[in-house]
Design an enzyme around this catalytic site. Sequence first.
Site, mmCIF file in Angstrom:
data_model
loop_
_atom_site.group_PDB
_atom_site.id
_atom_site.type_symbol
_atom_site.label_atom_id
_atom_site.label_comp_id
_atom_site.label_asym_id
_atom_site.label_seq_id
_atom_site.Cartn_x
_atom_site.Cartn_y
_atom_site.Cartn_z
ATOM 1 N N ASP A 1 0.821 -1.212 0.000
ATOM 2 C CA ASP A 1 0.000 0.000 0.000
ATOM 3 C C ASP A 1 0.854 1.260 0.000
ATOM 4 O OD1 ASP A 1 -2.760 -0.558 -0.216
ATOM 5 O OD2 ASP A 1 -2.785 -1.383 1.801
ATOM 6 N N CYS B 1 6.413 -5.985 6.434
ATOM 7 C CA CYS B 1 5.538 -7.128 6.197
ATOM 8 C C CYS B 1 4.953 -7.123 4.796
ATOM 9 C CB CYS B 1 4.419 -7.193 7.239
ATOM 10 S SG CYS B 1 3.355 -5.731 7.251
#
Length: 838
Positions: A721, A768
């Site tokens: 993102d 992550c």
Amino acid sequence: MHNNNNELILSAPLSGPVLTLAKVPDPVFASGAMGDGIAIDPLNNTLHAPCAGVVVHVARTGHAVTLRADNGAELLLHLGLDTVDLQGSGFSILVEEGARVSNGDALLRFDQDLVARSCKSLVSLLILTNSQDFQVLPITLKSVKVGEPLLHIVPKAVNGARAEEQGLGDEVRGQIRITHRGGLHARPAALIRQTAQLFTSKSQLHFAEKSASCDSLTGLMGLGIGEQDEVQVSSRGADANAALQALLNALSSAVNDDRHAAAPTPIVQRSRVAEAGVLHGVCAAPGLVGGPLFQLAALQLPEDTGGHMAEAQHQVLNTALEQVRSEIRGTLAHARKQNNLEEEQIFAAHLAFLEDPTLLEAAHQSIDQDSAATHAWSQSIEAQCKVLQTLGNPLLAERANDLRDLKQRVLRVLLGQDWHYDVPAGAIAAAHELTPSDLLQLCEQGVAGLCMAEGGATSHVAILARGKGLPCLVALGSSLLEQPQGQVMVLDADGGRLELIPDSERLEQVAHAQREHLQRRARQQLHAHHPALTLDGLRVEVAANVASSSEAADALKGGADGVGLLRTEFLFVDRQTAPDEQEQRQAYQAVLDAMGDKSVIIRTIDVGGDKQLDYLPLPAEANPVLGLRGIRMAQVRPELLDQQLRGLLQVSPLNRCRILLPMVSEVDELLHIRQRLDALCVELGIALRPELGVMIEVPAAALLAEQLAEHADFLSIGTNDLSQYTLAMDRDHAGLAARVDALHPALLRLIAQTCSGAAKHQRWVGVCGALASDPLATPVLIGLGIRELSVSPPQIGEIKERVRQLDAAQCQRLSTSLLDLGSAAAVRHACHQHWPLS
């Protein structure tokens, strides 16, 4: 600089690290086909003359210059790899053919950023093209600056006349049309010269009333042969026929490197030898495999004789459509449980197509006009495919394949055919065009690779193949469908080649490469349970991204140091009500139990926007990616987050549970959740709340990392993102996805700022996102201050091995310099040079 005996010292034409030819990522240069020499990875933007001499050739596309030194040495200076494809863009030639230059004179300038983004590599070559007459002795293999001594050129002893005086046999000639993009530039010319030198006969290339010896690279390039030009080849000598055939085949091999070019047809005026078969296509998913070809037959419709009862045909079609919808819903549910976003989106689109009123109305209208349901459905789909293919947009044209997938699926139900391919494991499946549904079934049957006559590299099949690790070639042409069933072939997807008749040596080479890959994975797995320590002793945690307790158990077996990201959405989707507190507690507890004594980071629910829940109706949003998602949902439905936090606070032992908040963009959001968490701890009688972390996935959070770290216990960067929000590119957009690269220097600057801000409060930072699973990025992340990498479970061993090969202090020094580069391509290029992948 010259010596009295005609020796020559060449100075560095560029500044930068020096590489031997063997390390150049191009088989033609690396093999020495063009001649002996050296390579430099340039740090400056101007190419300089390495000695005094005459400019004998300037590439039409401005990427290469050839000099003839005063002692006769011919020097090719070639900027970058595959730069001929740029057609001159980014290059400015500063000299003309025939000009006299001095040592150090500027020859050409180039736009580093543009060329690095657009070509295979910036690595540049200094090649002695007549190295049969000279010996090349490197002076240094370290980094150099322009003008520093680089190579020592020594004339070789003359061994007597080669076979040029042989007058044996008649001259033989052949001709061929050049269809290679860019014409006869350096790389195909090198293959011609290398081929000619295998024979005693003398061969020449003839074009536009000019001729050049096939022994001379500069002579061949100097002919100025362009795309679509027709040339003649002549050979004279004892082995002239063999030389001619070999040269025509070499020309064919060179031109066929262009994946979209039509195969040339050699016209030979003597005996003709067929070229060993290779079909060229476009790489949709990388890999190298060998195996028997298995042709998949297309579905055929019986003739429509008319005389149907319309009502019955409507019912038959509706029943078939509902059955296929049900099957797709099952595929969707499985994809969601596996957190396979790409697969989920592809089949969600298929479901939407099946509910498209245009398609359905067209099919039912055809039934009303006395068509059978089978033909009505087929015609409706093909009409829409034709519309997509005539829009002039290649991405939309590729979406037509999804419609054809649905056509096939519904027709199989209508015809009552069992949808099953009997493909042997290890085979290379071939078809005119495969569909996403085909691919999933073929994967289950254990095929080794896929190849298609048509299709595109951005199609949904290509996306799925990459996700499955299945080598795939597309756009191979109709010749693919003519190949014999069961013929053993080699699918070299990386090279865009399907080798139709590989010999035993080639098959063994492929098998060896596959064995090496398996051995490497086995070796990595053998050490996967050991800590990942850099050469200078820095410990890096390598955790796993999981979405269920079963995945967590697999990750522990694979050597994970913990769970770096548990996505809790798997509990909330595909149901009519939210999971209650007890169900959530049990699910989280199962993950903790599966991880033994390792810690587990659990992300709170990240839905909303484009990820809707049936029981959580939200208003439609014009731009859902920028709408209500992640922690922002707590503002709309705080009871959902409260219930989840209660479930999390009841796991045992609580100190192994860490809570992670998604989509935080300001400190107040963190403080609000932290206060709520503290209140729930008091309510439940918990003395010490679990660690609370913040996901850094919007630029605002990265820029506020220092302020967030003051109140958070750790930070975890979600590069997926963060990339799309920073670059303003939707990572699911087919035309932009390849450019959403988390190694973009802007992203690296945000990562560096995040680590710097966290360090001021002694907080650790992990990654992550997908970048953590990219071994090329591992040294960069370590160098910028990342101390935890949460990766896809199958890659735990690979990433741990990568960490063990690195020196953290060197990573820190070199990573800082990457922040000043201008593009992701430039960063990746530098990473390959600083930390080559084994």
